[in-house]
Write a protein that holds these residues in place. Structure first.
Motif, mmCIF file in Angstrom:
data_model
loop_
_atom_site.group_PDB
_atom_site.id
_atom_site.type_symbol
_atom_site.label_atom_id
_atom_site.label_comp_id
_atom_site.label_asym_id
_atom_site.label_seq_id
_atom_site.Cartn_x
_atom_site.Cartn_y
_atom_site.Cartn_z
ATOM 1 N N HIS A 193 7.832 -0.076 -2.872
ATOM 2 C CA HIS A 193 6.590 0.326 -2.204
ATOM 3 C C HIS A 193 5.638 -0.857 -2.059
ATOM 4 O O HIS A 193 5.113 -1.128 -0.975
ATOM 5 N N SER A 236 4.664 -2.776 1.455
ATOM 6 C CA SER A 236 3.251 -2.747 1.819
ATOM 7 C C SER A 236 2.683 -4.158 1.916
ATOM 8 O O SER A 236 1.985 -4.505 2.875
ATOM 9 N N LEU A 284 8.080 4.252 4.021
ATOM 10 C CA LEU A 284 7.034 4.809 3.161
ATOM 11 C C LEU A 284 6.915 6.322 3.337
ATOM 12 O O LEU A 284 6.651 7.053 2.373
ATOM 13 N N ASN A 324 7.080 9.064 0.527
ATOM 14 C CA ASN A 324 5.975 10.020 0.370
ATOM 15 C C ASN A 324 6.488 11.451 0.308
ATOM 16 O O ASN A 324 5.971 12.279 -0.463
#
Length: 275
Positions: free
Chosen positions: A150, A154, A252, A256
């Protein structure tokens, strides 16, 4: 006794030199990203130390924690501040600012940026670098492989958008999802304080559910729809930017959804115990 004119002049001289340094060097266009990243790293360290200092004086629970628990406590304090900062600025750029408005005719929406937007992303990159470094150094105490993936995805996407100025709107859309971080951290704080059976813990779980649904599920749907509507402009981006706009949010979004499933199961168990 008043301040002597000589001291006043000396102070103004130093002030002018500092302003020139900031304006001509630290905030010169080519150096803005690097200055912002460095600032983000320094702020991370400062907030970490302040969290440690304040917690040791005002929270009895803190002093009874293990060394690794205190490290995670401090780290979550930093991530909470970053989340509040970046989600607030992101909401401003996406929904309030004219910078990325469709009504503006200042070039393609995928190439619009400003000094403020670049500095904001730079601070966030500094945070991701610092936090990822801590996660890897203390692995797996502060998070498993999913946290590394993650933060890496990011950080890469935000850094690319910051340095190139491409796709900053979509970067801010994704960063709005950080609004869920304070609630996640609060859940950990309540757990570590022995309040897992309290009403505050249940309320926090409900807030996480709705915040996650809006910021990490529905907002991602909105982002993908926005990309679809502006696909002709997205196609004008460099191939790396094009792949990042499509690839990183998709990865992502899958993560999620997986985490959302765990949140739903956890909330069900908490409610069942209360019943």
């Amino acid at each position: 006794m008043g301040v002597s004119p000589r001291k006043v002049l000396a102070f103004k001289s130093y002030q002018n030199k500092a302003e020139v340094l900031v304006k001509n060097y630290l905030l010169a266009d080519p150096l803005v990203p690097y200055t912002a990243v460095l600032g983000g790293i320094l702020v991370f360290k400062l907030v970490y130390d302040l969290t440690q200092l304040i917690s040791s004086f005002y929270f009895r629970t803190y002093n009874g924690l293990t060394k690794i628990q205190r490290t995670e406590w401090n780290n979550r304090g930093v991530s909470t501040l970053h989340a509040i900062f970046i989600s607030t600025i992101s909401l401003y750029f996406v929904f309030l600012s004219d910078l990325f408005s469709d009504h503006q005719s200042t070039g393609l929406i995928t190439f619009r940026n400003s000094t403020l937007s670049t500095v904001t992303l730079g601070v966030s990159v500094g945070y991701f670098i610092s936090d990822l470094g801590m996660i890897c150094w203390l692995y797996p105490s502060l998070g498993g492989l999913e946290y590394i993936v993650h933060h890496s995805l990011s950080g890469i996407a935000v850094a690319y958008s910051m340095f190139t100025g491409e796709g900053q709107l979509y970067t801010f859309m994704v960063l709005i999802s950080e609004v869920t971080t304070p609630e996640i951290n609060m859940r950990w704080f309540l757990d570590i304080a022995g309040l897992k059976k309290s009403n505050a813990y249940l309320i926090n779980g409900v807030v996480i559910f709705f915040a996650w649904l809006v910021a990490r599920i529905l907002l991602f749907v909105f982002m993908f729809y926005h990309v679809y509507l502006h696909h002709d402009q997205v196609m004008q981006m460099h191939i790396i930017g094009f792949l990042l706009v499509h690839g990183v949010p998709s990865a992502l979004a899958i993560m999620n959804l997986m985490w959302f499933g765990k949140i739903i199961n956890g909330l069900k168990k908490t409610i069942a115990k209360k019943m």
